[in-house]
Design an enzyme around this catalytic site. Sequence first.
Site, short mmCIF file in Angstrom:
data_model
loop_
_atom_site.label_atom_id
_atom_site.label_comp_id
_atom_site.label_asym_id
_atom_site.label_seq_id
_atom_site.Cartn_x
_atom_site.Cartn_y
_atom_site.Cartn_z
N GLU A 103 4.04 -4.47 12.33
CA GLU A 103 3.03 -3.42 12.16
C GLU A 103 1.88 -4.09 11.41
O GLU A 103 1.96 -4.31 10.21
CB GLU A 103 3.67 -2.26 11.39
CG GLU A 103 2.94 -0.96 11.57
CD GLU A 103 1.97 -0.72 10.46
OE1 GLU A 103 0.81 -1.18 10.60
OE2 GLU A 103 2.35 -0.08 9.47
N GLU A 112 7.90 2.38 14.39
CA GLU A 112 8.64 2.88 13.24
C GLU A 112 8.59 4.40 13.26
O GLU A 112 7.61 4.98 13.72
CB GLU A 112 8.02 2.34 11.95
CG GLU A 112 8.13 0.83 11.87
CD GLU A 112 7.75 0.26 10.53
OE1 GLU A 112 6.83 0.76 9.89
OE2 GLU A 112 8.41 -0.72 10.12
N CYS A 124 -3.44 1.02 6.94
CA CYS A 124 -3.71 0.32 8.22
C CYS A 124 -4.31 1.25 9.25
O CYS A 124 -4.91 0.79 10.21
CB CYS A 124 -2.41 -0.23 8.80
SG CYS A 124 -1.58 -1.35 7.72
N ASN A 172 0.81 -1.23 0.00
CA ASN A 172 0.00 0.00 0.00
C ASN A 172 0.84 1.27 0.00
O ASN A 172 0.40 2.31 -0.50
CB ASN A 172 -1.03 -0.01 1.15
CG ASN A 172 -0.40 -0.11 2.51
OD1 ASN A 172 0.77 -0.47 2.64
ND2 ASN A 172 -1.16 0.19 3.54
#
Length: 490
Positions: A260, A469, A294, A159
């Site tokens: 993640e 992150e 997400c 994505n």
Amino acid sequence: MPLTLSRTDLVRSANFIAGQWTAAASTAVLHVTDPATGAVIIAVPDSGAAEARAAIEAAHAAFPAWRKVPAKQRAAIIKRWNDLVLAHQDDLGTLISLEQGKPLAEGKGEVAYAAGYIEWFAEEATRMNGEVIPAPVPGRRMFALKEPVGVVAAITPWNFPAAMIARKIAPALAAGCTVVCKPAEDTPLTSLALVLLAHEAGVPAGVLNIVTASREKTPEVVDVWLGDARVRKITFTGSTPVGKHLARRSADTLKKLSLELGGNAPFIVFEDADVDAAVDGFMAAKFRNGGQTCVCPNRVFVHAKVHEEFATKLTARVSALKVGPASDPASQIGPMINDRAVEKIERHVQDAVARGAKVLTGAKRLTELGATYYAPTVLTGADSSMACACEETFGPVAPLTVFTHEAEVIAAANDTPFGLAAYFYSNDARRIWRVAELLETGIVGVNEGAISAEAAPFGGVKESGYGREGSTHGLEDYLHTKYVCQGLLD
Ligand code: SIN
């Protein structure tokens, strides 16, 4: 208007291992397609165990020298990578749009977003300070040193083909780690181009290696990395079931993990919210990348007092969104990534309607544009029994649910195994802190829909994973702490 590149050699169709563009041992290929039309763009290697092993050999061999490169020099190389990425923003944005489908302006925006991470970690490379610890007894000095974890395996999603590579690989390189990477099967071209630019920036041979593989062959590649004790860390962005598999399988060699994973973000509009600002924030959070993020809101809770106003204003904005191919400058939403993605969206909408939700706009495929286009959709009357409330839709669908009490909406927002992002709009300062603290997520947007930034820690709680992150925490994830105690002093 076709999408074309000014530097055609950015399009690579080989693996990059030990500083060489190499074909896979077998002749099997993975076809990279345009999600808008299904047309094949190019074929890349469909790699397997042999290439996965070769990548580890290269990364392992390169590690001792790379970790010794002074931080300032590593930072300069990563900074040059950032400069090259920005210098090729148009081409990289075009590649992203070609293989991922997001509108060209968004593709170019993603390149700037990716470069933000590269620049941030170039700067952080020189700030990996350890500690001098006051010794509890005479004659000793005690230190905590920061050291790179070793070879890192990065498994990246489709994505954000540039940004996710950037925010995994830049901190790994900054920390002094070496990398083996497998980009998503739908979008390997952007990753290969980024690796080429990293090489041109001066990243030495073997420090950064990348192998491409199809959905079917990916387990073969990843199993090699999971089973090899020389790989000391796995960083993965993707689904929760795959994340759990990686956690289980890496336990044998106790690798460090950053996961993640999936989200199911609530977006709450309280009765004291600025409704226009909430609509703006929702549009930014939900429809970025066509809802394929997400962190995008998956469930929308609106207080009964403002529900009608919010629903009316939102429906007007959503109906006006222009859906079209990445190449059309007017497009705001492109195609979904593939047929499976559209089928899931369709299933969620049909299920919601069958359980009593009402369609305010959208709720159909836009077959006149192509099989992978789906109309931005607003539903009302959604409830927790619906698939769209339990699973991540990953598409342009906004299911609204009415609520009346704060405690009720917080319980509903937290009633999910996931905990990546949450958003709420309120003008009550006391409520803001109360709700922000009660939401069980790693990220909370308060009166703000655009929350991602290189300087901020991005990551989840519960089944959305662990590790962070971006920010200093994103560098820490690639380091371990070594305690050194020196005696016979004084
Ligand atoms: C993601 O969807 O995984 C990343 C979104 C972001 O970086 O904002």
